[in-house]
Design a protein around this motif. Structure first.
Motif, PDB file in Angstrom:
ATOM      1  N   ASN A  23      13.096  -3.900   9.900  1.00 31.57           N
ATOM      2  CA  ASN A  23      13.203  -4.841   8.800  1.00 31.57           C
ATOM      3  C   ASN A  23      14.650  -5.153   8.470  1.00 31.57           C
ATOM      4  OD1 ASN A  23      10.574  -5.715   7.223  1.00 31.57           O
ATOM      5  ND2 ASN A  23      10.206  -3.754   8.214  1.00 31.57           N
ATOM      6  N   ALA A  24      15.520  -4.156   8.570  1.00 28.15           N
ATOM      7  CA  ALA A  24      16.945  -4.401   8.314  1.00 28.15           C
ATOM      8  C   ALA A  24      17.512  -5.335   9.369  1.00 28.15           C
ATOM      9  CB  ALA A  24      17.716  -3.087   8.309  1.00 28.15           C
ATOM     10  N   LEU A  31       8.857  -5.000   4.324  1.00 32.68           N
ATOM     11  CA  LEU A  31       8.911  -3.545   4.238  1.00 32.68           C
ATOM     12  C   LEU A  31       8.200  -3.017   2.999  1.00 32.68           C
ATOM     13  CD1 LEU A  31      10.025  -1.075   5.700  1.00 32.68           C
ATOM     14  CD2 LEU A  31      12.094  -1.280   4.335  1.00 32.68           C
ATOM     15  N   LEU A  32       8.296  -3.727   1.887  1.00 34.95           N
ATOM     16  CA  LEU A  32       7.656  -3.267   0.657  1.00 34.95           C
ATOM     17  C   LEU A  32       6.138  -3.271   0.766  1.00 34.95           C
ATOM     18  CD1 LEU A  32       9.936  -4.938  -2.034  1.00 34.95           C
ATOM     19  CD2 LEU A  32       9.956  -2.571  -1.232  1.00 34.95           C
ATOM     20  N   ARG A  33       5.595  -4.048   1.681  1.00 33.67           N
ATOM     21  CA  ARG A  33       4.148  -4.042   1.939  1.00 33.67           C
ATOM     22  C   ARG A  33       3.800  -3.110   3.096  1.00 33.67           C
ATOM     23  NH1 ARG A  33       0.638  -7.441  -0.099  1.00 33.67           N
ATOM     24  NH2 ARG A  33      -0.635  -7.577   1.767  1.00 33.67           N
ATOM     25  N   GLU A  34       4.638  -3.055   4.098  1.00 32.32           N
ATOM     26  CA  GLU A  34       4.332  -2.273   5.297  1.00 32.32           C
ATOM     27  C   GLU A  34       4.294  -0.775   5.027  1.00 32.32           C
ATOM     28  OE1 GLU A  34       7.199  -3.483   8.204  1.00 32.32           O
ATOM     29  OE2 GLU A  34       6.174  -5.375   8.596  1.00 32.32           O
ATOM     30  N   TYR A  55      -4.110   5.956  -3.539  1.00 30.93           N
ATOM     31  CA  TYR A  55      -4.915   4.761  -3.791  1.00 30.93           C
ATOM     32  C   TYR A  55      -4.262   3.891  -4.861  1.00 30.93           C
ATOM     33  CZ  TYR A  55      -8.930   1.773  -4.629  1.00 30.93           C
ATOM     34  OH  TYR A  55      -9.735   0.682  -4.757  1.00 30.93           O
ATOM     35  N   ALA A  56      -3.926   4.505  -5.997  1.00 32.77           N
ATOM     36  CA  ALA A  56      -3.353   3.754  -7.120  1.00 32.77           C
ATOM     37  C   ALA A  56      -1.995   3.155  -6.756  1.00 32.77           C
ATOM     38  CB  ALA A  56      -3.227   4.661  -8.336  1.00 32.77           C
ATOM     39  N   LYS A  57      -1.159   3.940  -6.087  1.00 30.36           N
ATOM     40  CA  LYS A  57       0.179   3.457  -5.720  1.00 30.36           C
ATOM     41  C   LYS A  57       0.089   2.309  -4.718  1.00 30.36           C
ATOM     42  CE  LYS A  57       4.652   5.072  -4.068  1.00 30.36           C
ATOM     43  NZ  LYS A  57       5.446   6.228  -3.635  1.00 30.36           N
ATOM     44  N   THR A  58      -0.769   2.465  -3.708  1.00 29.00           N
ATOM     45  CA  THR A  58      -0.915   1.412  -2.701  1.00 29.00           C
ATOM     46  C   THR A  58      -1.469   0.148  -3.335  1.00 29.00           C
ATOM     47  OG1 THR A  58      -1.304   3.108  -1.026  1.00 29.00           O
ATOM     48  CG2 THR A  58      -1.894   0.849  -0.436  1.00 29.00           C
ATOM     49  N   LYS A  59      -2.474   0.311  -4.174  1.00 28.95           N
ATOM     50  CA  LYS A  59      -3.065  -0.845  -4.857  1.00 28.95           C
ATOM     51  C   LYS A  59      -2.008  -1.578  -5.678  1.00 28.95           C
ATOM     52  CE  LYS A  59      -6.648  -2.056  -8.185  1.00 28.95           C
ATOM     53  NZ  LYS A  59      -7.778  -1.574  -8.991  1.00 28.95           N
ATOM     54  N   ARG A  60      -1.206  -0.833  -6.428  1.00 27.41           N
ATOM     55  CA  ARG A  60      -0.157  -1.438  -7.258  1.00 27.41           C
ATOM     56  C   ARG A  60       0.872  -2.171  -6.397  1.00 27.41           C
ATOM     57  NH1 ARG A  60       4.623   0.558  -8.412  1.00 27.41           N
ATOM     58  NH2 ARG A  60       4.050   2.686  -7.855  1.00 27.41           N
ATOM     59  N   LEU A  61       1.318  -1.532  -5.321  1.00 28.59           N
ATOM     60  CA  LEU A  61       2.358  -2.127  -4.473  1.00 28.59           C
ATOM     61  C   LEU A  61       1.862  -3.329  -3.664  1.00 28.59           C
ATOM     62  CD1 LEU A  61       4.116   1.128  -3.253  1.00 28.59           C
ATOM     63  CD2 LEU A  61       5.027  -0.572  -4.856  1.00 28.59           C
ATOM     64  N   LEU A  62       0.544  -3.432  -3.498  1.00 27.67           N
ATOM     65  CA  LEU A  62      -0.013  -4.552  -2.731  1.00 27.67           C
ATOM     66  C   LEU A  62      -0.633  -5.618  -3.629  1.00 27.67           C
ATOM     67  CD1 LEU A  62      -1.550  -2.642   0.302  1.00 27.67           C
ATOM     68  CD2 LEU A  62       0.676  -3.760   0.110  1.00 27.67           C
ATOM     69  N   VAL A  68      -7.786  -5.760  -0.942  1.00 25.34           N
ATOM     70  CA  VAL A  68      -6.789  -5.480   0.093  1.00 25.34           C
ATOM     71  C   VAL A  68      -7.014  -4.077   0.666  1.00 25.34           C
ATOM     72  CG1 VAL A  68      -4.320  -5.206   0.567  1.00 25.34           C
ATOM     73  CG2 VAL A  68      -5.097  -7.057  -0.912  1.00 25.34           C
ATOM     74  N   LEU A  69      -7.320  -3.120  -0.202  1.00 21.96           N
ATOM     75  CA  LEU A  69      -7.577  -1.761   0.257  1.00 21.96           C
ATOM     76  C   LEU A  69      -8.893  -1.677   1.027  1.00 21.96           C
ATOM     77  CD1 LEU A  69      -6.332   0.278  -2.819  1.00 21.96           C
ATOM     78  CD2 LEU A  69      -5.084  -0.413  -0.787  1.00 21.96           C
TER      79      LEU A  69
END
Length: 96
Positions: A23-24, A31-34, A55-62, A68-69
């Motif tokens: 990504n760099a 990267l924030l999604r991957e 689960y909660a962190k992935t859901k929030r970040l996506l 999506v999950l």
């Protein structure tokens, strides 16, 4: 090491630095999604579930959408199904 055991720890150690480097180099903002997708997937594959925290962190970040999950989980499940089928019936890849 191509023979490394699959684990969440090895994904964090080997895969995440590659994603960050790619990504760099390419200047992508994916990267924030991957990273959450990779970590969710690795935990799912290693434990056959994900923690409430993951689960909660992935859901929030996506974007906060459960669908999506569901998609990620379905894709991981489908690829596991295909891998099991190929392995059980000893189906070689076309490159073998």
């Amino acid at each position: 090491d191509n023979n490394a055991e699959f684990s969440l720890e090895n994904v964090k150690k080997h895969m995440l630095p590659l994603l960050e480097k790619e990504n760099a180099y390419e200047g992508k903002g994916d990267l924030l999604r991957e990273i959450p997708i990779v970590l969710f997937t690795a935990e799912l594959l290693e434990t056959n579930t994900v923690s409430d925290e993951t689960y909660a962190k992935t859901k929030r970040l996506l974007g906060g959408d459960d669908s999506v999950l569901v998609e990620i989980t379905a894709i991981v499940g489908y690829y596991a199904y295909v891998a099991y089928t190929l392995n059980v019936f000893r189906i070689a890849s076309s490159s073998s």
